[in-house]
Design an enzyme around this catalytic site. Structure first.
Site: not given
Length: 478
Positions: A110, A139, A217, A280, A346, A373, A421, A423
């Site tokens: 990211r 990603d 991703h 995901e 997770w 995060d 993470w 972002e």
């Protein structure tokens, strides 16, 4: 020396008590003598500091490194007189970690994480006797690793023209026009840079575990090579966060891509463990793709989710041929994972019992407390974050095993890992603010010899100057 005067060490050793007297020496660099012994387990060590000298015994080089980390922290409590003679506190430490996997994941996709920052993190992990740095290298928002034969992955896939400013949920919920940064974001690692980083970690006892997230991703890869995807029109590297529906197509081109990428990743990283994500992964494009539906019919698949299983099979073939072990997020449990895989737990509510149903070894990486995060306090007074809340105390009180865990379950749990993470963590300064001192608490969870929250917080007060002296930024204690 009284018990109350024991030096503050993080993570706390299993057995730490004062010796009869301190060591005074004119040459700290040569004060420690080392030896290997079969009497100790591989990662165990015994450090003794008396007036006669400092000795370190361990069961392997890994154990010696663990002992050196404790010795380094002891030196922070040393004093030096006018004649340049240094006095080191006298202690006897006998120690061995409870968990073999003591890890941190950093999302380099990211926001690109420069090599110098990763080296700094490796040094911090070694200081805290942690031994895994998991690099999330690819990603939707960026592809960060050079792959021979696929140059557009870094020529195109490593750059997004702009980035969402503010929180993506705010833009979605307001119904208004989202705000964007004006600068592109770019960066990638050459293979030689990663090999050098691997050596840097190995010298400090930190194994680098690479992650190539697939088959979801993958929007950055599909932007670089549209033939890898399911659509007829090209897509851009994703500029916002969330989950993209652009996934790999079940074609020979995409399977060859997976083989090529993983073969080169294995060559770069000697790690026993190679992470392939598996999380995901939407099936929307597969449901509407004639090519995907033909693939399902040809392979006797009854659901689109089973396409994900086919990608895992290809990944496992490459890794198994190289003598490596496949690691994936806990969604792989729903895709019939190979029996020798490792799953990272997770999602909320997932624990070792879920891995046990498949007979898989696992790493506890729960988003409730180990997602670094998340906000650390009231969002009104904190930098923008993904959401949730995971305080320093929450991290310290993490329960990686369910109450009454069986010996079989304990054997399946390899250890724990924190996740950062990125972002909403665009700078190195922000990264350190989010990591420290929560990483200090994580190290004690991972090492496995927690005392009490009150004791840890007291030791941490004395530990924070140690971080500052090494140029590591951190969030002040509340």
């Amino acid at each position: 020396m009284s018990d109350t005067a024991l030096p503050a060490i993080v993570p706390q050793p299993r057995l730490l008590h004062p010796s009869d007297s301190a060591l005074t020496t004119s040459d700290v660099a040569t004060a420690l003598s080392e030896q290997l012994t079969t009497a100790l387990a591989p990662e165990a060590y015994r450090l003794t500091v008396t007036a006669e000298g400092a000795t370190l015994a361990a069961g392997s080089e890994a154990g010696l490194r663990n002992g050196r980390a404790t010795w380094t922290q002891l030196l922070d409590h040393a004093t030096t007189d006018e004649d340049g003679r240094t006095t080191v506190p006298g202690v006897v430490v006998e120690d061995e970690p409870r968990h073999a996997w003591r890890g941190l994941m950093v999302d380099c996709a990211r926001y690109f994480t420069p090599v110098a920052e990763l080296e700094k993190l490796i040094d911090a992990l070694a200081l805290h006797r942690m031994n895994r740095l998991h690099l999330h290298l690819t990603d939707d928002q960026g592809w960060r690793v050079e792959i021979d034969g696929w140059p557009r992955l870094t020529e195109v896939g490593s750059t997004r023209p702009r980035t969402l400013a503010g929180h993506h949920r705010s833009a979605e919920n307001s119904g208004g026009e989202p705000q964007w940064t004006t600068e592109p974001h770019s960066g990638h690692y050459t293979q030689e840079e990663l090999r050098a980083l691997v050596r840097y970690g190995a010298d400090r006892g930190v194994t680098l575990v690479p992650e190539i997230d697939l088959p979801g991703h993958m929007q950055a890869a599909v932007a670089a090579y549209p033939e890898l995807g399911n659509l007829d029109q090209p897509v851009r590297v994703r500029e916002t966060w969330g989950i993209s529906e652009h996934v790999l197509a079940p074609t020979e081109t995409a399977f060859r891509f997976v083989r090529d990428v993983l073969t080169q990743v294995v060559d770069i990283f000697p790690s026993e463990w190679i992470h392939v994500g598996g999380d995901e992964c939407p099936t929307v494009e597969w449901r509407s793709s004639p090519v995907a539906q033909e693939f399902m019919a040809a392979h006797g698949l009854s659901t689109e989710r089973q396409i994900q299983r086919e990608f895992l099979k290809v990944a496992r073939e490459v890794l198994s041929a190289a003598g490596r072990t496949l690691v994936g997020w806990d969604e792989i449990l729903e895709a019939e994972p190979p029996a020798d895989a490792i799953t990272m737990l997770w999602r909320r509510g997932k624990d070792v019992t879920d891995a046990e149903q498949h007979g898989l070894r696992c790493v506890y990486a729960c988003s409730d407390t180990l997602y670094l995060d998340h906000y650390q306090a009231d969002p009104e007074h904190e930098p923008l974050a993904l959401g949730g809340r995971s305080t320093l105390e929450d991290v310290y009180r993490t329960q990686e095993l369910p109450a009454g865990a069986s010996q079989e379950q304990r054997d399946l749990l390899l250890g724990v890992q924190g996740q950062l993470w990125r972002e909403y963590v665009p700078t190195s300064e922000h990264l350190e603010y989010m990591l420290f001192p929560r990483l200090c608490a994580l190290s004690e969870v991972a090492w496995g010899h927690r005392t009490s929250w009150e004791d840890f917080r007291q030791r941490l007060q004395q530990h924070l100057p140690r971080l500052a002296a090494r140029g590591i930024g951190y969030r002040q204690l509340d």
